[in-house]
Design a protein around this motif. Structure first.
Motif, short mmCIF file in Angstrom:
data_model
loop_
_atom_site.label_atom_id
_atom_site.label_comp_id
_atom_site.label_asym_id
_atom_site.label_seq_id
_atom_site.Cartn_x
_atom_site.Cartn_y
_atom_site.Cartn_z
N LEU A 85 0.81 -1.22 0.00
CA LEU A 85 0.00 0.00 0.00
C LEU A 85 0.84 1.27 0.00
N TYR A 86 2.06 1.17 0.48
CA TYR A 86 2.87 2.36 0.74
C TYR A 86 3.49 2.91 -0.54
N ASN A 87 3.37 4.24 -0.74
CA ASN A 87 3.98 4.94 -1.86
C ASN A 87 5.19 5.70 -1.32
N MET A 137 5.67 9.48 -2.41
CA MET A 137 4.77 10.45 -1.80
C MET A 137 4.80 10.38 -0.27
N ASN A 180 3.13 8.25 1.53
CA ASN A 180 1.78 7.97 2.00
C ASN A 180 1.26 6.72 1.32
N PHE A 181 -0.05 6.51 1.39
CA PHE A 181 -0.61 5.25 0.91
C PHE A 181 -1.37 5.43 -0.39
N LEU A 182 -1.35 4.37 -1.21
CA LEU A 182 -2.10 4.32 -2.46
C LEU A 182 -3.46 3.70 -2.17
N ASP A 183 -4.31 4.45 -1.51
CA ASP A 183 -5.62 3.93 -1.15
C ASP A 183 -6.53 3.89 -2.37
N LYS A 184 -7.37 2.85 -2.41
CA LYS A 184 -8.43 2.79 -3.42
C LYS A 184 -9.56 3.71 -2.96
N GLU A 185 -10.55 3.91 -3.84
CA GLU A 185 -11.66 4.77 -3.46
C GLU A 185 -12.56 4.12 -2.42
N THR A 218 -9.39 3.84 3.28
CA THR A 218 -8.49 4.88 3.79
C THR A 218 -7.61 4.26 4.86
N CYS A 254 -6.31 -0.07 8.08
CA CYS A 254 -6.96 0.25 6.82
C CYS A 254 -8.47 0.11 7.00
#
Length: 455
Positions: free
Chosen positions: A321-323, A326, A328-333, A336, A348
């Motif tokens: 999940l971690y970017n 950035m 931060n996290f690459l959360d889906k819609e 969070t 999550c």
């Protein structure tokens, strides 16, 4: 760098049985403090709990470790063994220091006739002293403090203690802003609290909670950026200490404090961002704050809360999940992720697992509260989720080839090849498409000349 000693000018509390006796060292110290335009509260004995509550605005304390003059009849008589005081009196001193630490973060000077190292060792046993520059308890002979100057010692100490420096700077800025708020509202009307109290009552909400919230919001909105000194905050010694001494779990604790308040620091009522833990799962209340109040005869325990379920993110799942770019996290819609939310655990939250419940059923399971902007982001993303519109998928046949893939068939350009004419270039591009080439050849010559000229 500004005059750091000004951060400690105000009220000093001196606790010594000789503090009112002229000519004694503690009396001279009191005069030294008063000469710096500060006020001194002289106490010949340890203050009671009620007295200590009234000393919350003190800038610093001075305690005679060998204090033996007790005013209260139930105090223990001093028992000395040579130059040493009894264990009972040491315990009284230690209890007093713990009470100060629980109520206020303030420097404490301990004066002693004993070996200072013995006193420091006793403080270490009760986790009151770390023998580091960050300690807020000083053990000195009285004469040394008088000779060096108590404000000089405090100024040197705060340079090595960023947390105390931030506290003192914040207190000064907040006090100024707080006073301006009350002066302004008093100018509007001396009955302004009653006006708002009645207004909140008409809305059937908690008057006390709303008034508290309004005051807090207004003061924070007025607060200017506090002029923290970069020479202290970005001192290379502190930066090196963070990388060398601060462990990753300590950093996660700091981040938890930024975004999460534990239950023991909260009022007993429900609010948005409240986090619960049940059967190995985390749940967060995302119902708006204005709806988390009892109205129209409904009891507080019957308030409905809106819960989203969250799962602990494992170490393997974290890096998926971690970017890193950035931070931060690459959360889906539909999700969070909150980093280091509780006990270093990353959670999550999944919007598709939503339920309602009552506060009375869940309040015993509350572990704390997620605070803005983290709770705000969670609420906003959930609002976007429930209003989302589904789109049809892209047909695989329409997807262009991935030229970044290592096995992609991409012909490298050759610098040795001669340049093609316009017509030849078109032919090379469409050479595999005979139908298109046949159509192109059948175009009128005039049309070809407009596109390609005489090539």
């Amino acid at each position: 760098m500004s005059d750091l000693s000004s951060l400690f000018r105000g009220i000093a509390v001196l606790i010594d049985d000789e503090v009112k006796t002229e000519g004694t060292e503690i009396f001279l110290l009191a005069e030294q403090i008063e000469s710096e335009n500060s006020h001194v509260i002289r106490l010949p004995a340890l203050p009671s709990d009620i007295q200590l509550e009234n000393l919350s605005e003190a800038s610093f304390f001075v305690l005679d470790w060998n204090l033996h003059n007790a005013n209260d009849s139930d105090e223990l008589p001093l028992i000395k063994y040579g130059d040493r005081i009894s264990k009972e009196h040491i315990k009284l001193n230690l209890d007093f220091l713990k009470k100060i630490r629980a109520r206020k973060f303030a420097p404490v000077f301990i004066f002693t006739n004993e070996n200072p190292e013995e006193v420091r060792a006793r403080l270490k046993e009760d986790d009151l002293f770390n023998d580091s520059p960050s300690d807020h308890i000083f053990v000195f002979p009285k004469r040394e403090v008088i000779d060096k100057g108590i404000y000089f010692i405090l100024s040197e100490w705060i340079k090595g203690h960023p947390s105390a420096y931030v506290l003192k700077r914040w207190e000064a800025a907040y006090a100024e802003t707080r006073n301006s708020f009350f002066v302004d509202f008093y100018g509007f009307s001396h009955l302004w609290p009653v006006v708002l109290w009645q207004n909140y009552g008409d809305d059937n909400v908690s008057e006390a909670a709303e008034l508290t919230s309004m005051i807090g919001r207004n003061i924070v909105s007025r607060l200017r950026p506090v002029p923290f000194d970069a020479a202290i905050m970005a001192d290379q010694r502190h930066i090196d200490a963070v990388s060398e001494q601060v462990k990753p779990e300590e950093v996660r604790k700091v981040l938890e404090g930024e975004r999460f308040i534990r239950t023991d620091r909260l009022q007993p009522s429900v609010s948005i961002g409240d986090v619960f833990y049940k059967q190995g799962k985390y749940y967060v209340n995302i119902r708006p704050e204005c709806d988390c109040v009892a109205r129209d005869g409904v009891g507080e325990n019957d308030i409905t809360i809106y819960l989203i379920k969250g799962n602990k993110v494992t170490d393997n799942g974290f890096h998926k999940l971690y970017n890193a770019q950035m931070g931060n996290f690459l959360d889906k819609e539909t999700t969070t992720t909150i980093f280091a939310m509780y006990n270093g655990i990353t959670v999550c939250f999944q919007f598709n697992d939503f339920r309602t419940a009552t506060w009375g059923e869940w309040k015993a399971s509350r572990i704390g509260r997620l605070v803005p902007p983290f709770s705000t982001k969670l609420q906003q993303r959930f609002a976007a989720y429930i209003q989302r519109v589904g789109l049809s998928r892209i047909p695989p046949h329409a997807v262009p080839p991935d030229t970044s893939a290592p096995d992609a068939e991409v012909e490298p350009a050759s610098a040795a090849e001669p340049p093609l004419s316009s017509t030849a270039a078109v032919a090379s591009v469409v050479r595999s498409d005979g139908t298109f080439w046949e159509w192109l050849k059948n175009l009128p010559k005039s049309a070809l000349q407009k596109v390609f000229g005489n090539a």
